[in-house]
Design an enzyme around this catalytic site. Structure first.
Site, PDB file in Angstrom:
ATOM      1  N   LYS A 176       0.829  -1.212   0.000  1.00 32.50           N
ATOM      2  CA  LYS A 176       0.000   0.000   0.000  1.00 32.50           C
ATOM      3  C   LYS A 176       0.856   1.253   0.000  1.00 32.50           C
ATOM      4  O   LYS A 176       1.891   1.317   0.674  1.00 32.50           O
ATOM      5  CB  LYS A 176      -0.911   0.001   1.222  1.00 32.50           C
ATOM      6  N   LYS A 178       0.551   5.738   0.198  1.00 35.85           N
ATOM      7  CA  LYS A 178      -0.266   6.897   0.524  1.00 35.85           C
ATOM      8  C   LYS A 178      -0.506   7.710  -0.748  1.00 35.85           C
ATOM      9  O   LYS A 178       0.397   7.842  -1.588  1.00 35.85           O
ATOM     10  CB  LYS A 178       0.435   7.763   1.564  1.00 35.85           C
ATOM     11  N   ASP A 206      -4.225   4.590  -0.003  1.00 36.60           N
ATOM     12  CA  ASP A 206      -4.774   5.157   1.225  1.00 36.60           C
ATOM     13  C   ASP A 206      -4.720   6.672   1.115  1.00 36.60           C
ATOM     14  O   ASP A 206      -3.640   7.267   1.082  1.00 36.60           O
ATOM     15  CB  ASP A 206      -3.949   4.681   2.425  1.00 36.60           C
ATOM     16  N   ASN A 208      -6.198   8.756   3.354  1.00 32.26           N
ATOM     17  CA  ASN A 208      -6.290   9.360   4.686  1.00 32.26           C
ATOM     18  C   ASN A 208      -7.309  10.494   4.733  1.00 32.26           C
ATOM     19  O   ASN A 208      -7.095  11.527   5.366  1.00 32.26           O
ATOM     20  CB  ASN A 208      -4.921   9.848   5.159  1.00 32.26           C
ATOM     21  N   GLU A 233      -8.521   3.048   0.863  1.00 33.95           N
ATOM     22  CA  GLU A 233      -8.738   3.289   2.291  1.00 33.95           C
ATOM     23  C   GLU A 233      -8.993   4.765   2.553  1.00 33.95           C
ATOM     24  O   GLU A 233      -8.242   5.622   2.073  1.00 33.95           O
ATOM     25  CB  GLU A 233      -7.509   2.809   3.057  1.00 33.95           C
ATOM     26  N   GLU A 261      -9.896   2.675  11.226  1.00 35.45           N
ATOM     27  CA  GLU A 261      -8.707   2.810  12.075  1.00 35.45           C
ATOM     28  C   GLU A 261      -8.881   3.897  13.132  1.00 35.45           C
ATOM     29  O   GLU A 261      -8.189   3.887  14.150  1.00 35.45           O
ATOM     30  CB  GLU A 261      -7.466   3.098  11.232  1.00 35.45           C
ATOM     31  N   HIS A 311      -5.182  -2.710  11.880  1.00 30.99           N
ATOM     32  CA  HIS A 311      -4.435  -1.501  11.574  1.00 30.99           C
ATOM     33  C   HIS A 311      -3.177  -1.439  12.437  1.00 30.99           C
ATOM     34  O   HIS A 311      -3.238  -1.179  13.637  1.00 30.99           O
ATOM     35  CB  HIS A 311      -5.302  -0.260  11.821  1.00 30.99           C
ATOM     36  N   GLU A 331      -1.951  -4.514   8.622  1.00 34.66           N
ATOM     37  CA  GLU A 331      -1.099  -3.487   8.016  1.00 34.66           C
ATOM     38  C   GLU A 331       0.279  -3.532   8.673  1.00 34.66           C
ATOM     39  O   GLU A 331       0.442  -3.169   9.844  1.00 34.66           O
ATOM     40  CB  GLU A 331      -1.733  -2.109   8.184  1.00 34.66           C
TER      41      GLU A 331
END
Length: 384
Positions: A176, A178, A206, A208, A233, A261, A311, A331
């Site tokens: 994964k 970001k 992800d 966020n 995510e 998470e 997580h 993760e």
């Protein structure tokens, strides 16, 4: 009915918690110029709050990741409550702690403080019984599959590609990165990663919570169609239940939407489940109430026919999530792996794309490396 948190008895119940001590260590990141970034946050260090609970000549270890204020919360609110209590039933003490912090604030720092203590209590009980923690829990599995996680938005392309390819080369079949801090840069980042890991490794993204609903829907389709991303995510904020549901319903069928998470209480998870917001639920054992909290969430996920993904915090998650029937994966997060290998002896390493608890050691199998951790101390004092 007798309250096992306060009663005496035989065996474990005849013992009492002698002391609780709290420590915190702030470890600098190893990102470019000492910084790491994701879609919504930049940071230069990771703080571990470490709790030790002592009884019957044994010591249980628990921890959480967050601000050092969680250490003060444990010291001020929870440690005095636990001293003198029977350690035989961590869930009973979990309930007691939950009542104690009602007015101080249960979500956020309060939940993280309880999580660290709850983990220490389970570890203590396992050590008192001289069994590995995974054997004390109602385990459905003997290992937890992992995915490599890092790929920060400020990594140069070569470091980004090398990090994710490194996990793939170790036999970890999913990785994964970001995304979404500067969405216009994501195509070249994803292209570099896909080239580095090949076609057989699953690719996750992800955001966020960095994107708006329509923006997230646009990128969901591009991520899946152009780079075969299978997991998105927090494309929008995890508080945006309607936005998550829209993406789950309108996005590509093979692209799963994930969140959880930042869920601290059981009700937080219920909101995600009842809102039909996720394809896979996430839980962080160091935030959601520790191992006792994970067991509650595991039941909720199973009842709703949802998988549960762990997580971060691999040293404890590898044990705790063996007790999750609808387990998906864990993760294996770059920052937490670094910190746990610095602070603890007895860490696990992925084997065949999974972490397998060490059943030759009691409890979590961890011992604190005080000399290595000491230069990073920001709370507490080193034990004699």
């Amino acid at each position: 009915m007798t309250d096992t948190a306060t009663s005496g008895g035989h065996g474990l119940g005849a013992r009492r918690i002698d002391a609780v001590d709290v420590h915190a260590f702030e470890v600098p990141t190893d990102g470019p110029d000492g910084q790491e970034q994701d879609g919504t946050l930049a940071w230069d260090s990771t703080t571990m709050v470490l709790v030790r609970v002592h009884a019957g000549g044994r010591t249980g270890i628990g921890y959480t990741y967050g601000d050092v204020s969680a250490a003060a919360f444990v010291s001020g609110k929870l440690a005095p409550l636990l001293t003198g209590k029977d350690p035989s039933s961590p869930p009973a003490l979990w309930e007691l702690m939950g009542r104690q912090i009602r007015n101080a604030g249960r979500p956020g720092v309060g939940a993280m403080a309880v999580s660290a203590v709850d983990i220490a209590l389970w570890d203590l009980k396992a050590r008192l019984l001289d069994v590995p923690l995974v054997h004390l829990l109602p385990a459905h599995h003997d290992r937890v599959p992992v995915y490599g996680s890092g790929g920060f938005t400020n990594y140069p392309l070569d470091r980004l590609a090398d990090q994710l390819a490194g996990w793939s080369e170790q036999g970890i079949p999913r990785v994964k990165l970001k995304t979404s801090r500067e969405p216009e840069h994501d195509p070249r980042r994803l292209t570099a990663v896909r080239k580095a890991i090949g076609d057989d490794t699953e690719l996750f993204a992800d955001a966020n919570g960095a994107l708006g609903r329509k923006q997230a829907l646009y990128w969901a389709h591009r991520f899946h169609e152009e780079w075969d991303v299978r997991w998105f995510e927090e494309p929008v904020s995890s508080a945006d239940i309607e936005g998550l549901r829209m993406l789950r319903q309108s996005g590509p069928p093979r692209l799963e939407i994930a969140a959880g998470e930042y869920a601290y209480t059981t009700r937080d998870f219920v909101n995600l489940v009842d809102g039909f917001a996720v394809d896979c639920l996430q839980a962080d054992v160091t935030r959601c109430g520790g191992i006792t909290g994970v067991l509650e969430v595991a039941g909720l996920a199973a009842a709703q026919h949802l998988d549960l993904s762990a997580h971060c915090a691999p040293a404890v998650s590898a044990h705790a999530f063996c007790a999750v029937r609808r387990l998906r994966h864990l993760e294996y997060f770059h920052d937490h792996v670094r910190v746990e290998h610095l602070v603890f002896d007895g860490n696990l390493r992925p084997d065949g794309g999974a972490l397998r608890p060490d059943t030759s050691r009691p409890g979590l199998g961890l011992e604190v490396k005080w000399a290595d951790a000491e230069p990073h101390r920001v709370h507490g004092t080193r034990p004699d």
